[in-house]
Design a protein around this motif. Structure first.
Motif, PDB file in Angstrom:
ATOM      1  N   LEU A 195      15.896 -40.665  18.080  1.00 54.29           N
ATOM      2  CA  LEU A 195      16.378 -40.557  19.462  1.00 54.29           C
ATOM      3  C   LEU A 195      17.878 -40.811  19.399  1.00 54.29           C
ATOM      4  N   ASP A 196      18.631 -40.160  20.280  1.00 56.65           N
ATOM      5  CA  ASP A 196      20.075 -40.402  20.316  1.00 56.65           C
ATOM      6  C   ASP A 196      20.335 -41.873  20.622  1.00 56.65           C
ATOM      7  N   LYS A 197      21.542 -42.288  20.273  1.00 58.66           N
ATOM      8  CA  LYS A 197      21.899 -43.699  20.484  1.00 58.66           C
ATOM      9  C   LYS A 197      21.701 -44.118  21.953  1.00 58.66           C
ATOM     10  N   ASP A 198      22.017 -43.211  22.881  1.00 58.83           N
ATOM     11  CA  ASP A 198      21.907 -43.582  24.298  1.00 58.83           C
ATOM     12  C   ASP A 198      20.562 -43.192  24.917  1.00 58.83           C
ATOM     13  N   THR A 199      19.642 -42.654  24.117  1.00 62.14           N
ATOM     14  CA  THR A 199      18.301 -42.338  24.649  1.00 62.14           C
ATOM     15  C   THR A 199      17.422 -43.576  24.512  1.00 62.14           C
ATOM     16  N   THR A 200      16.600 -43.805  25.530  1.00 63.87           N
ATOM     17  CA  THR A 200      15.715 -44.971  25.514  1.00 63.87           C
ATOM     18  C   THR A 200      14.266 -44.482  25.397  1.00 63.87           C
ATOM     19  N   PHE A 205      18.393 -31.256  17.115  1.00 60.66           N
ATOM     20  CA  PHE A 205      19.458 -32.204  17.426  1.00 60.66           C
ATOM     21  C   PHE A 205      19.909 -32.103  18.893  1.00 60.66           C
ATOM     22  N   HIS A 206      19.850 -33.192  19.625  1.00 63.62           N
ATOM     23  CA  HIS A 206      20.276 -33.258  21.037  1.00 63.62           C
ATOM     24  C   HIS A 206      19.599 -32.167  21.879  1.00 63.62           C
ATOM     25  N   GLN A 207      18.369 -31.822  21.559  1.00 63.98           N
ATOM     26  CA  GLN A 207      17.815 -30.606  22.154  1.00 63.98           C
ATOM     27  C   GLN A 207      17.693 -30.644  23.677  1.00 63.98           C
TER      28      GLN A 207
HETATM   29  N1  URA Z   1      16.761 -34.612  22.999  1.00 65.87           N
HETATM   30  C1  URA Z   1      17.990 -35.139  23.116  1.00 65.87           C
HETATM   31  O1  URA Z   1      18.909 -34.489  23.566  1.00 65.87           O
HETATM   32  N2  URA Z   1      18.177 -36.410  22.747  1.00 65.87           N
HETATM   33  C2  URA Z   1      17.191 -37.204  22.257  1.00 65.87           C
HETATM   34  O2  URA Z   1      17.438 -38.377  21.950  1.00 65.87           O
HETATM   35  C3  URA Z   1      15.917 -36.641  22.135  1.00 65.87           C
HETATM   36  C4  URA Z   1      15.720 -35.344  22.516  1.00 65.87           C
END
Ligand code: URA
Length: 239
Positions: free
Chosen positions: A102-107, A184-186
């Motif tokens: 998960l991205d750093k700012d995703t929870t 990535f960042h989908q």
């Molecule tokens: N998609 C995103 O852009 N970020 C994530 O952390 C997971 C899925």
């Protein structure tokens, strides 16, 4: 031979300090004898019980975490905190890793394990494990966005996305996104391509595994037997 507190804490069910307390209260037994000290040495094949319940020292550990904002989904980093730093030391030493990033700012929902085979099966594109995210966006998603997601988008940078689910909530400033893949960042890239940049993102589920709403951000717990069974059933044995 290993220290009793380390062995019990390596299951992920108790922290080292909780084990100390359990031993002090006389609730831990080794081969039927009340354990005297948390530091006492025992062998993994000895019978351990807590409150009379046998403790199974499993081959692998499976942890559900509610990932907080600001922590890296990685096993180590020279400068930044990783999600492993949220675990107790005996668990950290088991070699757990996050199943997908998960991205750093995703929870939200993050699975950590040392079972490489199950992780591989869960991540294999052929397994088609749905991931559901709750996104808050700048703007409001509408029926055109839903259709674009359904049809499968090709982003300006050439990223080809499989058909995905998009469900607007309330006024459309929040939505549920269901992906079968994890590029990535989908989610952020797909919503940005529709002119609705993501302001906050939270993963709610991964296949049959639902984020336990009682876990605070940064909290974690071992998967239940039922959750693990459901995960195993969701992915084919060979991919
Ligand atoms: N998609 C995103 O852009 N970020 C994530 O952390 C997971 C899925």
């Amino acid at each position: 031979m290993e220290r009793l507190d380390k062995l019990l804490a390596s299951t992920g069910r108790w922290s080292r300090s909780q084990v100390k307390e359990l031993v002090r209260q006389g609730r831990v037994r080794v081969d039927g004898r009340v354990a005297a000290r948390p530091e006492e040495k025992c062998a993994p094949e000895q019978e351990l019980t807590v409150d009379g319940e046998p403790v199974c020292l499993q081959k692998f550990v499976y942890i559900m975490m509610n990932k907080p904002d600001g922590w890296l989904s990685a096993t180590e980093d020279k400068r930044q905190q990783t999600v492993l730093d949220l675990l107790d030391k005996p668990l950290q030493r088991r070699g757990l890793f996050p199943v997908g990033r998960l991205d750093k700012d995703t929870t939200g929902l993050l699975l950590l394990t040392d079972d490489g085979e199950l992780a591989h099966r869960l991540l294999a594109p052929k397994s088609h494990v749905d991931k559901v995210y709750l996104a808050r966006v700048d703007g409001c998603v509408n029926e055109d966005d839903v259709k674009a997601f359904q049809e499968g988008m090709v982003l300006e940078d050439g990223l080809e996305c499989l058909p995905a689910g998009l469900e607007p909530l309330e006024d459309g400033s929040r939505c549920l996104v269901t992906l079968r893949e994890g590029k990535f960042h989908q989610v952020k890239r797909m919503l940005a391509a529709r002119g609705k940049p993501v302001l906050a993102l939270r993963r709610l589920s991964m296949g049959p595994l639902q984020l336990d709403r009682s876990l605070p951000e940064g909290g974690w717990r071992p998967l239940t037997e039922g959750e693990l069974q459901a995960l195993r059933e969701a992915v084919p044995a060979k991919v």
